[in-house]
Design a protein around this motif. Structure first.
Motif, PDB file in Angstrom:
ATOM      1  N   HIS A  69       0.789  -1.240   0.000  1.00  0.00           N
ATOM      2  CA  HIS A  69       0.000   0.000   0.000  1.00  0.00           C
ATOM      3  C   HIS A  69       0.821   1.290   0.000  1.00  0.00           C
ATOM      4  O   HIS A  69       0.242   2.380   0.022  1.00  0.00           O
ATOM      5  N   LYS A  70       2.162   1.188   0.026  1.00  0.00           N
ATOM      6  CA  LYS A  70       2.977   2.390   0.253  1.00  0.00           C
ATOM      7  C   LYS A  70       2.771   3.477  -0.807  1.00  0.00           C
ATOM      8  O   LYS A  70       2.888   4.658  -0.508  1.00  0.00           O
ATOM      9  N   GLN A  71       2.507   3.074  -2.033  1.00  0.00           N
ATOM     10  CA  GLN A  71       2.234   4.068  -3.089  1.00  0.00           C
ATOM     11  C   GLN A  71       0.739   4.324  -3.213  1.00  0.00           C
ATOM     12  O   GLN A  71       0.303   5.448  -3.438  1.00  0.00           O
ATOM     13  N   ALA A  72      -0.051   3.269  -3.022  1.00  0.00           N
ATOM     14  CA  ALA A  72      -1.499   3.366  -3.260  1.00  0.00           C
ATOM     15  C   ALA A  72      -2.191   4.333  -2.309  1.00  0.00           C
ATOM     16  O   ALA A  72      -3.241   4.882  -2.648  1.00  0.00           O
ATOM     17  N   VAL A  73      -1.613   4.574  -1.111  1.00  0.00           N
ATOM     18  CA  VAL A  73      -2.288   5.482  -0.168  1.00  0.00           C
ATOM     19  C   VAL A  73      -2.141   6.950  -0.559  1.00  0.00           C
ATOM     20  O   VAL A  73      -2.918   7.791  -0.092  1.00  0.00           O
ATOM     21  N   VAL A  90       4.640   6.320   1.104  1.00  0.00           N
ATOM     22  CA  VAL A  90       4.310   6.694   2.486  1.00  0.00           C
ATOM     23  C   VAL A  90       4.412   5.448   3.366  1.00  0.00           C
ATOM     24  O   VAL A  90       3.911   4.388   2.999  1.00  0.00           O
ATOM     25  N   ASN A  91       5.114   5.568   4.513  1.00  0.00           N
ATOM     26  CA  ASN A  91       5.086   4.439   5.462  1.00  0.00           C
ATOM     27  C   ASN A  91       4.472   4.829   6.801  1.00  0.00           C
ATOM     28  O   ASN A  91       4.305   3.975   7.670  1.00  0.00           O
ATOM     29  N   THR A 110       9.303   7.579   7.039  1.00  0.00           N
ATOM     30  CA  THR A 110      10.370   7.540   8.046  1.00  0.00           C
ATOM     31  C   THR A 110      11.455   6.512   7.698  1.00  0.00           C
ATOM     32  O   THR A 110      12.397   6.345   8.458  1.00  0.00           O
ATOM     33  N   ASP A 111      11.302   5.820   6.548  1.00  0.00           N
ATOM     34  CA  ASP A 111      12.350   4.861   6.142  1.00  0.00           C
ATOM     35  C   ASP A 111      13.685   5.574   5.941  1.00  0.00           C
ATOM     36  O   ASP A 111      14.749   5.035   6.254  1.00  0.00           O
TER      37      ASP A 111
END
Ligand code: NAP
Length: 290
Positions: A69-73, A90-91, A110-111
C-alpha cells in the motif's frame, strides 16, 4: 490494558501477520505508560480506500503502511511531507482528529530517517556509495544518501532495466554533478566498484531467513577493509554479508537499526515523545539481535 480511552494506531498492509511493528510499538507505549495500542490491520488492496476512511472515522491516530500500500495510499491523503512526496511512498500516516467529522490525514516516510540514523550516529558521510537492488528500499536509501551529501552513487541490479528506471526517476533530486549510475549486478562489477566507493548497501533480500546463505558478495573473497557495509536485511541481523565484512576488517551495519529507527520516528510523529529505543530493541526476537 485496552479500555474505552485507548488511543489506537496500527499497521496497514496485506499481509501483516509477520510484522514486528506491533511488538515494537506496544513495548514502547507500555514503557512510557501511554494508554495507546498498536494493532495489525490486514487490508486487501481492493478495499484500501474504505478501510483507511473507516479507521480515520473511528479515531485512529496513526498508521504505518507496508507492502503493497505504500504508493497506493498517496491519493487518499490530505497532505504529504516533503520526503513522502519526493519518494512517492508513504510508510507513516498521522491522523488529525480535532474535527471528528472530517479527519485530516498526513503522509510521511520515516524509512529515510531510519536508514540514515546509524550513519549519522557514527559520523559516516560517504563521498561515494554502491547500492545493490532497485526496489522500494533502494529508493529510500538513495534519497537518504543524497540528503547526506554523497557525491556519486552506483546502482547495481539483477534487472538492469529496473536500475535504469530508478536512477532516472531519482536523478532530478540529486544536486548537479552528482551522478546515479545504473549497472547490471554481477560479482565482478561489484568487486570493481567497491575498490573506489566508501559505502556498500545491500537492499536485496539476499541473506534473509530462511535463505541465510544468500549473499551479494562472493563468499570466498575478502572485502576491501576501507568499506562500510550496510545490509538492510534484519532477519538475521548478522547476515553472511556482514560476517564477511567483519572478517575483512570492514565496518558492518545491520538492518535492525533501520527497522527500529523508522519505527521510532513514526512513534515520535504520533505521540510527540522520543521513542524508548532500548525497549524497542528488547522487543525484537533474540535471534535477530546478535
Ligand atoms: P523489492 O521492492 O521487492 O526490491 C527487491 C530488490 O532486490 C529488487 O531490485 C530485486 O531485483 C532485487 N533482488 C531480489 N531477489 C534478488 C536476488 N536473488 N538476487 C539479486 N537481486 C535480487 O523489496 P524492498 O521493499 O526494496 O526490500 C528489499 C529488502 O530490504 C528486503 O529484504 C526487506 O526486508 C529489506 N528492508 C529492510 C528495511 C529495514 O528497516 N531494515 C526496510 C525496508 C526493506 P529485480 O529488480 O531484478 O527484481
Amino acid at each position: 490494558m485496552i479500555d474505552g480511552k485507548t488511543t489506537l494506531t496500527g499497521l496497514l498492509g496485506w499481509p501483516v501477520e509477520h510484522s514486528l511493528s506491533p511488538a515494537l510499538h506496544n513495548a514502547a507505549f507500555a514503557r512510557l505508560g501511554l494508554n495507546w495500542a498498536y494493532l495489525p490491520l490486514p487490508a486487501p488492496p481492493e478495499h484500501l480506500p474504505e478501510v483507511l476512511r473507516g479507521l480515520a472515522r473511528c479515531g485512529f491516530r496513526g498508521l504505518n503502511v507496508t507492502i503493497p500500500h505504500k504508493q497506493a495510499v498517496l491519493p487518499l491523503l490530505d497532505e504529504l511531507s516533503a520526503t513522502a512526496r519526493a519518494l512517492g511512498a508513504v510508510n507513516t500516516i498521522s491522523i488529525e482528529t480535532a474535527d471528528v467529522g472530517s479527519p485530516r490525514l498526513r503522509g510521511d516516510n520515516t524509512d529515510v530517517e531510519g536508514f540514515l540514523h546509524p550513519l549519522r550516529a557514527q559520523n559516516i558521510t560517504p563521498h561515494s556509495a554502491v547500492v545493490v537492488g532497485a526496489g522500494g528500499a533502494a529508493r529510500a536509501v538513495i534519497y537518504g544518501l543524497l540528503q547526506l551529501g554523497t557525491r556519486k552513487i552506483y546502482l547495481l541490479n539483477r534487472n538492469p532495466g529496473h536500475a535504469l528506471r530508478l536512477a532516472q526517476s531519482l536523478q532530478p533530486l540529486a544536486a548537479s554533478g552528482v551522478p546515479i549510475i545504473p549497472l547490471p549486478f554481477g560479482p565482478a562489477t561489484l568487486i570493481e566498484v567497491c575498490q573506489t566507493v566508501e559505502l556498500l548497501v545491500n537492499t536485496t533480500p539476499l541473506g534473509m531467513h530462511p535463505h541465510i546463505e544468500g549473499c551479494v558478495w562472493p563468499q570466498d573473497l575478502p572485502m576491501p577493509a576501507h568499506l562500510t557495509v550496510y545490509d538492510l536485511v534484519y532477519n538475521p541481523n548478522q547476515t553472511r554479508l556482514l560476517q564477511i565484512a567483519k572478517q575483512s576488517g570492514a565496518r558492518a551495519i545491520g538492518g535492525l537499526e533501520m527497522l527500529i529507527h523508522q519505527a521510532a520516528a513514526a512513534f515520535q510523529i504520533w505521540t510527540g515523545q522520543p521513542a524508548p529505543i532500548e525497549e524497542m530493541q528488547q522487543a525484537c526476537p533474540p535471534s535477530w539481535r546478535n
